[in-house]
Write a protein that holds these residues in place. Structure first.
Motif, mmCIF file in Angstrom:
data_model
loop_
_atom_site.group_PDB
_atom_site.id
_atom_site.type_symbol
_atom_site.label_atom_id
_atom_site.label_comp_id
_atom_site.label_asym_id
_atom_site.label_seq_id
_atom_site.Cartn_x
_atom_site.Cartn_y
_atom_site.Cartn_z
ATOM 1 N N ASP A 271 0.407 -1.498 0.118
ATOM 2 C CA ASP A 271 0.019 -0.030 0.001
ATOM 3 C C ASP A 271 0.972 1.877 -0.301
ATOM 4 O OD1 ASP A 271 -2.189 -0.882 -0.293
ATOM 5 O OD2 ASP A 271 -2.596 -1.704 2.586
ATOM 6 N N THR A 272 1.976 1.471 -0.069
ATOM 7 C CA THR A 272 3.258 2.391 -0.941
ATOM 8 C C THR A 272 3.057 2.801 -2.120
ATOM 9 O OG1 THR A 272 4.367 2.106 0.791
ATOM 10 C CG2 THR A 272 4.839 3.419 -1.155
ATOM 11 N N VAL A 273 2.775 3.770 -1.895
ATOM 12 C CA VAL A 273 2.311 4.699 -3.672
ATOM 13 C C VAL A 273 4.055 5.305 -3.739
ATOM 14 C CG1 VAL A 273 0.910 6.747 -4.732
ATOM 15 C CG2 VAL A 273 0.122 4.779 -2.428
ATOM 16 N N ILE A 274 3.947 5.392 -4.811
ATOM 17 C CA ILE A 274 5.252 5.556 -5.660
ATOM 18 C C ILE A 274 4.673 6.522 -6.511
ATOM 19 C CG2 ILE A 274 7.489 5.621 -6.839
ATOM 20 C CD1 ILE A 274 7.101 4.090 -3.445
ATOM 21 N N GLY A 287 8.352 1.171 3.794
ATOM 22 C CA GLY A 287 7.321 0.701 4.965
ATOM 23 C C GLY A 287 5.842 0.521 4.505
ATOM 24 N N LYS A 288 5.435 0.218 5.063
ATOM 25 C CA LYS A 288 3.970 0.388 4.072
ATOM 26 C C LYS A 288 3.413 1.862 4.149
ATOM 27 C CE LYS A 288 3.284 -4.611 5.688
ATOM 28 N NZ LYS A 288 2.363 -5.432 7.186
ATOM 29 N N ASN A 289 2.507 1.729 3.590
ATOM 30 C CA ASN A 289 1.565 3.230 3.796
ATOM 31 C C ASN A 289 2.588 3.887 3.611
ATOM 32 O OD1 ASN A 289 -1.599 2.268 3.871
ATOM 33 N ND2 ASN A 289 -1.745 2.167 5.881
ATOM 34 N N VAL A 290 3.393 4.091 3.009
ATOM 35 C CA VAL A 290 4.145 5.351 2.913
ATOM 36 C C VAL A 290 3.969 6.201 1.350
ATOM 37 C CG1 VAL A 290 6.657 6.278 1.902
ATOM 38 C CG2 VAL A 290 5.758 4.875 4.177
ATOM 39 N N THR A 291 4.156 7.469 1.144
ATOM 40 C CA THR A 291 3.460 8.053 0.235
ATOM 41 C C THR A 291 4.765 8.654 -0.383
ATOM 42 O OG1 THR A 291 1.411 8.248 0.926
ATOM 43 C CG2 THR A 291 2.496 9.928 -0.713
ATOM 44 N N ILE A 292 5.466 8.417 -1.463
ATOM 45 C CA ILE A 292 7.132 8.681 -1.978
ATOM 46 C C ILE A 292 6.022 9.645 -3.111
ATOM 47 C CG2 ILE A 292 9.139 8.528 -3.136
ATOM 48 C CD1 ILE A 292 8.983 7.498 -0.154
ATOM 49 N N GLY A 293 6.537 11.361 -3.261
ATOM 50 C CA GLY A 293 5.271 12.323 -3.801
ATOM 51 C C GLY A 293 7.134 12.304 -4.838
ATOM 52 N N MET A 294 6.268 13.305 -6.232
ATOM 53 C CA MET A 294 6.860 12.720 -7.288
ATOM 54 C C MET A 294 8.592 13.265 -7.385
ATOM 55 S SD MET A 294 3.948 15.029 -9.495
ATOM 56 C CE MET A 294 4.425 15.292 -10.639
ATOM 57 N N ASN A 300 19.804 4.775 0.408
ATOM 58 C CA ASN A 300 20.347 3.972 1.448
ATOM 59 C C ASN A 300 19.645 4.122 2.344
ATOM 60 O OD1 ASN A 300 22.422 2.362 -0.317
ATOM 61 N ND2 ASN A 300 23.743 3.935 -0.691
ATOM 62 N N SER A 301 18.569 4.234 2.374
ATOM 63 C CA SER A 301 17.475 4.938 3.181
ATOM 64 C C SER A 301 16.641 3.915 4.282
ATOM 65 C CB SER A 301 16.617 6.906 3.059
ATOM 66 O OG SER A 301 18.348 7.039 3.043
ATOM 67 N N THR A 302 16.159 4.270 4.983
ATOM 68 C CA THR A 302 14.738 3.818 5.737
ATOM 69 C C THR A 302 13.988 4.851 5.757
ATOM 70 O OG1 THR A 302 16.274 2.302 7.043
ATOM 71 C CG2 THR A 302 14.080 1.741 7.508
ATOM 72 N N ILE A 303 12.325 4.462 5.659
ATOM 73 C CA ILE A 303 11.199 5.037 5.490
ATOM 74 C C ILE A 303 10.118 4.291 6.332
ATOM 75 C CG2 ILE A 303 9.632 6.711 4.417
ATOM 76 C CD1 ILE A 303 12.594 7.569 3.788
ATOM 77 N N LYS A 304 9.873 4.209 7.454
ATOM 78 C CA LYS A 304 9.216 3.368 8.652
ATOM 79 C C LYS A 304 7.495 4.231 7.887
ATOM 80 C CE LYS A 304 12.455 3.215 12.299
ATOM 81 N NZ LYS A 304 13.067 3.188 13.453
ATOM 82 N N ASP A 305 6.834 3.115 8.148
ATOM 83 C CA ASP A 305 5.079 3.172 7.986
ATOM 84 C C ASP A 305 4.430 3.927 8.243
ATOM 85 O OD1 ASP A 305 5.599 0.613 7.853
ATOM 86 O OD2 ASP A 305 4.763 -0.217 8.742
ATOM 87 N N ASP A 306 3.974 4.368 6.734
ATOM 88 C CA ASP A 306 2.735 5.927 6.680
ATOM 89 C C ASP A 306 3.670 6.728 7.061
ATOM 90 O OD1 ASP A 306 0.325 4.953 7.664
ATOM 91 O OD2 ASP A 306 1.684 3.678 9.132
#
Length: 452
Positions: A271-274, A287-294, A300-306
């Motif tokens: 459910d992450t959106v790229i 992680g889950k439910n993450v939004t990565i904007g345009m 080499n990074s960690t982006i956690k849930d939501d």
């Protein structure tokens, strides 16, 4: 049965027209030869020997401990290259796969299937082949009336009838290891190029009535070699499509796969959106439910849930749950954001730890710093971490308020609940629950403009 691999990576690649050696050109952010070695090892090969020549040190540096190395002083053909591995593999029993270092799309599934077929057929040599619509330029797999492989004929040597054959050799082989090295001794260079060719091993084995087979793969893209920049671009596109497809199958929404670039080691939750124009590389975990904007760039990074990332650059950093970054922010290496933190527009961080709920909303630089929970840092504030020689650290406690356009000249500590007045330059520690002002008193000269 023991499994070995010889990876051919000695060629310079003149058609690339580059100072960078061919097998080191990147596809999906990783050198071509590294893709090959990863696939070989994932297919269950225990020992990998890479044949190096041009740019040997750079190739070794890139591959590291994933392979052993042998050096081909002169590039005298593919059979000669494989023969250089004799001191390491010559006396071993098992199966050896020979694969070119410029085939980055070869998958571990294809290699595993080739090895399984080779061993189940109890054959001394197996060619990885494919059926294509346009076989021009490839060696043809010639089969006898019994359907068995009788040889490989190169394009320039093919008769009109043989040229119509659409089953091609990929240049990737599986061999009985001991038979391979025995037969290599019989290969000569009696040809126009004066080189020792690996397909001649197949011919010699057939002349000796040994069993030779071909395994036909459906993955035609996987056997594509890269010899110039045009083929490099095609390989990049195919790799991108393959990676994006797998993430979408796994529950990730990729709004525009054509403009989204994801490295093969990236892990992304459901459910992450790229969004379009995004590049995610290296050993990144999202992680889950993450939004990565345009147009975001993450490595080499960690982006956690939501969490939400908006048009930002993040490198070697951690973003906590429910945190927001951007738009137009940069997290440089060593940045670590806790839960529900906010990094706003045009904020830059470096080696900065922001604890849960901390906010840096806009136009600030936070470097070599620790920011406490729920602390708010106002617009235009700076941790002054560098004196021209050394870097120093700023420590800010919990629930502090840093007013707009404040300069915290490190090394300095600001206590819990402290308040820094806007426009202050702070050079001394500020105790808990204190107000600090560090600015000149305002002077107003009435009527000054008229006198001018």
């Amino acid at each position: 049965m023991q499994k070995y691999a010889v990876v051919l990576a000695a060629g310079k690649g003149t058609r690339m027209k580059s100072k960078l050696y061919k097998v080191l050109h990147p596809v999906a952010g990783e050198a071509m030869v590294q893709h090959v070695i990863d696939s070989v090892k994932n297919a269950g090969v225990e020992t990998v020997v890479t044949v190096v020549g041009h740019g040997a040190e750079k190739v070794k540096e890139t591959i590291g401990h994933a392979s052993q190395f042998v050096h081909q002083e002169e590039q005298l053909g593919t059979a000669h290259a494989v023969k250089t591995a004799k001191d390491i593999l010559g006396n071993k029993k098992g199966t050896t796969i020979v694969v070119c270092g410029d085939t980055p799309l070869i998958s571990d599934e294809t290699i595993h299937a080739l090895l399984t077929f080779h061993e189940s057929e109890n054959t001394v040599a197996t060619v990885l082949s494919a059926k294509v619509n346009d076989p021009f330029g490839y060696g043809r797999i010639i089969r006898g009336n019994d359907g068995q492989v009788s040889g490989i004929v190169e394009q320039k040597d093919a008769t009109a009838e043989q040229a119509e054959v659409n089953e091609i050799s990929s240049g990737i082989f599986a061999f009985d290891n001991q038979k391979l090295f025995e037969t290599l001794e019989k290969v000569n260079n009696d040809n126009a190029q004066g080189e020792y060719y690996l397909p001649d091993v197949i011919r010699i084995l057939k002349e000796e009535d040994e069993k030779v087979s071909a395994y036909i793969t459906d993955d035609v893209d996987g056997i594509m070699g890269v010899n110039d920049r045009v083929q490099l671009a095609k390989a990049e596109q195919k790799m991108k499509e393959r990676i994006n497809l797998q993430h979408m199958i796994n529950g990730v929404t990729i709004v525009d796969p054509a403009t989204t670039y994801i490295g093969k080691h990236v892990v992304i939750g459901e459910d992450t959106v790229i969004e379009p124009g995004t590049s995610i590389n290296g050993k990144t975990i999202i992680g889950k439910n993450v939004t990565i904007g345009m147009n975001s760039d993450i490595k080499n990074s960690t982006i956690k849930d939501d969490a939400t990332i908006k048009q930002s650059v993040i490198t070697d950093s951690v973003v906590g749950e429910f945190s927001t970054v951007g738009p137009f922010a940069q997290l440089r290496p060593g940045s670590e954001l806790g839960k529900e933190t906010k990094i706003g527009n045009f904020v830059e961080t470096k080696k900065a730890v922001l604890k849960d709920g901390a906010k840096v909303s806009h136009l600030s630089y936070i470097g070599d710093a620790e920011v406490g929970a729920r602390t708010n840092i106002g617009c235009g504030s700076i941790t002054v971490n560098y004196d021209g020689v050394n870097k120093f650290r700023t420590i800010i406690g919990d629930d502090a308020f840093i007013g707009c356009n404040s300069n915290l000249v490190a090394p300095v500590e600001v206590g819990d609940g402290a308040f820094i007045a806007a426009g202050s330059t702070i050079t001394d520690d500020v105790p808990d629950e204190s107000l600090a002002l560090g600015r000149a008193r305002q002077t107003t000269k009435e009527g000054y403009y008229k006198t001018k």
